[in-house]
Design a protein around this motif. Structure first.
Motif, PDB file in Angstrom:
ATOM      1  N   ALA A 102       0.833  -1.206   0.000  1.00 43.74           N
ATOM      2  CA  ALA A 102       0.000   0.000   0.000  1.00 43.74           C
ATOM      3  C   ALA A 102       0.866   1.254   0.000  1.00 43.74           C
ATOM      4  O   ALA A 102       0.476   2.279   0.526  1.00 43.74           O
ATOM      5  N   ALA A 103       2.043   1.172  -0.570  1.00 39.66           N
ATOM      6  CA  ALA A 103       3.013   2.267  -0.489  1.00 39.66           C
ATOM      7  C   ALA A 103       2.620   3.415  -1.416  1.00 39.66           C
ATOM      8  O   ALA A 103       3.267   3.670  -2.430  1.00 39.66           O
ATOM      9  N   CYS A 104       1.554   4.098  -1.060  1.00 41.46           N
ATOM     10  CA  CYS A 104       1.030   5.139  -1.940  1.00 41.46           C
ATOM     11  C   CYS A 104       0.796   6.456  -1.229  1.00 41.46           C
ATOM     12  O   CYS A 104       0.418   7.447  -1.872  1.00 41.46           O
ATOM     13  N   PHE A 105       1.033   6.514   0.069  1.00 38.01           N
ATOM     14  CA  PHE A 105       0.691   7.720   0.815  1.00 38.01           C
ATOM     15  C   PHE A 105       1.850   8.705   0.823  1.00 38.01           C
ATOM     16  O   PHE A 105       3.016   8.330   0.957  1.00 38.01           O
ATOM     17  N   ASP A 106       1.507   9.984   0.686  1.00 43.01           N
ATOM     18  CA  ASP A 106       2.514  11.044   0.718  1.00 43.01           C
ATOM     19  C   ASP A 106       2.939  11.366   2.146  1.00 43.01           C
ATOM     20  O   ASP A 106       4.099  11.691   2.399  1.00 43.01           O
ATOM     21  N   THR A 107       1.981  11.319   3.076  1.00 38.87           N
ATOM     22  CA  THR A 107       2.243  11.589   4.488  1.00 38.87           C
ATOM     23  C   THR A 107       1.490  10.564   5.319  1.00 38.87           C
ATOM     24  O   THR A 107       0.333  10.256   5.034  1.00 38.87           O
ATOM     25  N   VAL A 108       2.158  10.036   6.337  1.00 45.62           N
ATOM     26  CA  VAL A 108       1.528   9.107   7.270  1.00 45.62           C
ATOM     27  C   VAL A 108       1.716   9.652   8.681  1.00 45.62           C
ATOM     28  O   VAL A 108       2.833  10.011   9.070  1.00 45.62           O
ATOM     29  N   PHE A 109       0.622   9.722   9.425  1.00 45.78           N
ATOM     30  CA  PHE A 109       0.644  10.146  10.819  1.00 45.78           C
ATOM     31  C   PHE A 109       0.468   8.937  11.726  1.00 45.78           C
ATOM     32  O   PHE A 109      -0.414   8.105  11.496  1.00 45.78           O
ATOM     33  N   SER A 110       1.282   8.863  12.770  1.00 46.81           N
ATOM     34  CA  SER A 110       1.098   7.896  13.849  1.00 46.81           C
ATOM     35  C   SER A 110       1.293   8.675  15.143  1.00 46.81           C
ATOM     36  O   SER A 110       2.420   8.903  15.590  1.00 46.81           O
ATOM     37  N   GLU A 141       6.087   0.871   5.088  1.00 47.59           N
ATOM     38  CA  GLU A 141       5.547   0.226   3.896  1.00 47.59           C
ATOM     39  C   GLU A 141       4.309   0.923   3.339  1.00 47.59           C
ATOM     40  O   GLU A 141       3.925   0.675   2.203  1.00 47.59           O
ATOM     41  N   THR A 142       3.680   1.789   4.110  1.00 45.61           N
ATOM     42  CA  THR A 142       2.519   2.517   3.598  1.00 45.61           C
ATOM     43  C   THR A 142       2.917   3.771   2.835  1.00 45.61           C
ATOM     44  O   THR A 142       2.099   4.353   2.119  1.00 45.61           O
ATOM     45  N   LEU A 143       4.166   4.207   2.983  1.00 47.80           N
ATOM     46  CA  LEU A 143       4.638   5.455   2.380  1.00 47.80           C
ATOM     47  C   LEU A 143       5.270   5.209   1.025  1.00 47.80           C
ATOM     48  O   LEU A 143       5.975   4.214   0.816  1.00 47.80           O
ATOM     49  N   ARG A 144       5.067   6.139   0.124  1.00 47.73           N
ATOM     50  CA  ARG A 144       5.865   6.137  -1.115  1.00 47.73           C
ATOM     51  C   ARG A 144       7.297   6.510  -0.756  1.00 47.73           C
ATOM     52  O   ARG A 144       7.558   7.108   0.302  1.00 47.73           O
ATOM     53  N   THR A 145       8.238   6.177  -1.621  1.00 42.34           N
ATOM     54  CA  THR A 145       9.618   6.584  -1.403  1.00 42.34           C
ATOM     55  C   THR A 145       9.692   8.101  -1.334  1.00 42.34           C
ATOM     56  O   THR A 145       9.168   8.803  -2.203  1.00 42.34           O
ATOM     57  N   GLY A 146      10.326   8.607  -0.297  1.00 41.90           N
ATOM     58  CA  GLY A 146      10.388  10.052  -0.099  1.00 41.90           C
ATOM     59  C   GLY A 146       9.215  10.611   0.672  1.00 41.90           C
ATOM     60  O   GLY A 146       9.184  11.800   0.994  1.00 41.90           O
ATOM     61  N   GLY A 147       8.212   9.752   0.989  1.00 47.11           N
ATOM     62  CA  GLY A 147       7.061  10.201   1.770  1.00 47.11           C
ATOM     63  C   GLY A 147       7.457  10.492   3.208  1.00 47.11           C
ATOM     64  O   GLY A 147       8.506  10.058   3.697  1.00 47.11           O
ATOM     65  N   GLU A 148       6.582  11.215   3.900  1.00 46.20           N
ATOM     66  CA  GLU A 148       6.924  11.734   5.224  1.00 46.20           C
ATOM     67  C   GLU A 148       6.127  11.038   6.323  1.00 46.20           C
ATOM     68  O   GLU A 148       4.908  10.898   6.232  1.00 46.20           O
ATOM     69  N   LEU A 149       6.835  10.622   7.364  1.00 50.66           N
ATOM     70  CA  LEU A 149       6.212  10.089   8.568  1.00 50.66           C
ATOM     71  C   LEU A 149       6.177  11.177   9.634  1.00 50.66           C
ATOM     72  O   LEU A 149       7.184  11.844   9.894  1.00 50.66           O
ATOM     73  N   VAL A 150       5.018  11.328  10.256  1.00 51.54           N
ATOM     74  CA  VAL A 150       4.852  12.233  11.388  1.00 51.54           C
ATOM     75  C   VAL A 150       4.531  11.351  12.588  1.00 51.54           C
ATOM     76  O   VAL A 150       3.448  10.775  12.670  1.00 51.54           O
ATOM     77  N   LEU A 151       5.482  11.228  13.491  1.00 51.70           N
ATOM     78  CA  LEU A 151       5.373  10.303  14.618  1.00 51.70           C
ATOM     79  C   LEU A 151       5.376  11.088  15.924  1.00 51.70           C
ATOM     80  O   LEU A 151       6.263  11.909  16.169  1.00 51.70           O
ATOM     81  N   GLU A 152       4.373  10.818  16.760  1.00 58.62           N
ATOM     82  CA  GLU A 152       4.320  11.408  18.094  1.00 58.62           C
ATOM     83  C   GLU A 152       4.065  10.292  19.086  1.00 58.62           C
ATOM     84  O   GLU A 152       3.153   9.480  18.896  1.00 58.62           O
ATOM     85  N   THR A 153       4.898  10.207  20.130  1.00 56.81           N
ATOM     86  CA  THR A 153       4.773   9.098  21.067  1.00 56.81           C
ATOM     87  C   THR A 153       5.380   9.462  22.406  1.00 56.81           C
ATOM     88  O   THR A 153       6.155  10.419  22.532  1.00 56.81           O
ATOM     89  N   LEU A 154       5.031   8.680  23.431  1.00 58.97           N
ATOM     90  CA  LEU A 154       5.595   8.880  24.757  1.00 58.97           C
ATOM     91  C   LEU A 154       7.075   8.524  24.769  1.00 58.97           C
ATOM     92  O   LEU A 154       7.499   7.531  24.157  1.00 58.97           O
ATOM     93  N   VAL A 155       7.848   9.313  25.496  1.00 53.99           N
ATOM     94  CA  VAL A 155       9.266   9.022  25.698  1.00 53.99           C
ATOM     95  C   VAL A 155       9.626   9.292  27.161  1.00 53.99           C
ATOM     96  O   VAL A 155       8.939  10.046  27.854  1.00 53.99           O
ATOM     97  N   LEU A 156      10.701   8.661  27.599  1.00 54.68           N
ATOM     98  CA  LEU A 156      11.269   8.924  28.910  1.00 54.68           C
ATOM     99  C   LEU A 156      12.366   9.984  28.797  1.00 54.68           C
ATOM    100  O   LEU A 156      13.010  10.099  27.749  1.00 54.68           O
ATOM    101  N   PRO A 157      12.609  10.747  29.856  1.00 56.56           N
ATOM    102  CA  PRO A 157      13.753  11.661  29.825  1.00 56.56           C
ATOM    103  C   PRO A 157      15.056  10.872  29.808  1.00 56.56           C
ATOM    104  O   PRO A 157      15.121   9.739  30.300  1.00 56.56           O
TER     105      PRO A 157
END
Length: 323
Positions: free
Chosen positions: A187-195, A214-230
């Motif tokens: 399904a590698a067709c998305f320009d931007t993927v948010f998680s 695998e959902t992104l086209r080559t050069g597509g952008e991932l926007v990732l936001e998640t919990l992290v520890l200091p």
């Protein structure tokens, strides 16, 4: 609860015609009457909403606004009761006519942090993983996205989205009651993927990141936001029971470890935009989500520590590109 013919026609218009054969049966199964004890009630709620009419939506402001300018008192009370029957509303805020849905999360605050950091969404095809009730997906369309496909397995979120979409039926957003791993391969067709707010719920975080890639086209952008520890070392810890009263938090990396995971999963151009501590200004109990929220997850008088003894929630925002 979903017009499946319209749903798959919409996906076909986005070049995803092949998704029908892969997904039609599983989507129908997830929406069958016995799939959830409240499904019939939610479906009845949606059926009771009054005719939508033709109204302009406001999707590029903090409060996503749909429906008429206002309701007469009797109709407004009925619509309000129907929307309240879909509690808990986790993401928002929304306005339906003159009814304001003050959700648990002030999602507009997160969107303001994200929107300035990403590649502009104008004319981009977007995948929103863990889309909830569609607040962010609608903001993405408001920011110019050509179309958004959202996925979220929680059926009450889907019902909430359908209640909002009722007033804007032609909006280019499709929401599927699926998890990321249930999408068709190739399904590698998305320009931007948010998680956003998803990775820490995954037992196998690297697998999730690889699936996102695998959902992104080559050069597509991932926007990732998640919990992290200091911490400045590339470390990760696993809560044994709960974190901030949540049972399904499996891995808490430091920001350096998160960046290492992304690089190992085939992403480049990594950019740690910010790490911000979540506060009760952004996440709190409301009339529309009257249950325990962030305040109950923190030590009284000490907003820097969870009741389990962990550092209080802080979230990293990372932008990356599929290599």
């Amino acid at each position: 609860m979903i017009d499946l013919t319209a749903l798959f026609a919409g996906l076909a218009a986005l070049g995803l015609r092949n998704w029908h054969d892969s997904l039609a049966t599983s989507v129908r199964d997830k929406l069958a009457d016995g799939a959830h004890g409240d499904l019939r009630r939610w479906r009845a709620t949606l059926e009771k909403l009054p005719p939508a009419g033709e109204y302009a939506a406001i999707l590029d402001a903090a409060v996503v606004t749909v429906g008429p300018p206002g309701f007469d008192p009797e109709l407004g009370a009925m619509v309000r009761d129907q929307l309240k029957s879909l509690i808990p509303w986790r993401k928002g805020p929304f306005r339906v006519g003159d009814i304001v849905i003050d959700a648990e999360w002030r999602s507009d605050l997160k969107w303001a942090r994200v929107a300035h950091a990403i590649t502009p969404l104008v004319d981009r095809l977007v995948l929103d993983v863990g889309c909830g009730n569609g607040y962010y997906a609608l903001r993405m369309v408001g920011a110019g996205a050509r179309a958004v496909v959202g996925i979220d397995p929680t059926l009450v979120h889907l019902a909430q989205f359908q209640a909002i979409r009722h007033w804007v039926p032609t909006i280019p957003v499709q929401v599927l009651p699926l998890r990321l791993g249930e999408l068709p391969p190739a399904a590698a067709c998305f320009d931007t993927v948010f998680s956003m707010g998803v990775l820490y719920h995954q037992r196998e975080p690297l697998e999730h990141l690889e699936q996102l890639r695998e959902t992104l086209r080559t050069g597509g952008e991932l926007v990732l936001e998640t919990l992290v520890l200091p911490g400045v070392e590339p470390e990760v810890r696993q809560p044994q029971d709960r974190y901030a009263r949540m049972r399904n938090v499996w891995h808490l990396p430091t920001a350096p470890r998160l960046l290492h995971w992304l690089e190992r999963s085939g992403f480049g151009d990594l950019r740690l935009v910010e790490v911000s501590r979540t506060t009760s200004d952004e996440q709190r109990s409301t009339e529309w989500m009257p249950f325990a929220s962030l305040a109950e997850a923190l030590v009284p008088g000490n907003p820097l520590q969870t009741v389990e003894g962990w550092p209080a929630p802080r979230r990293a925002l990372v932008i990356a590109t599929r290599r």
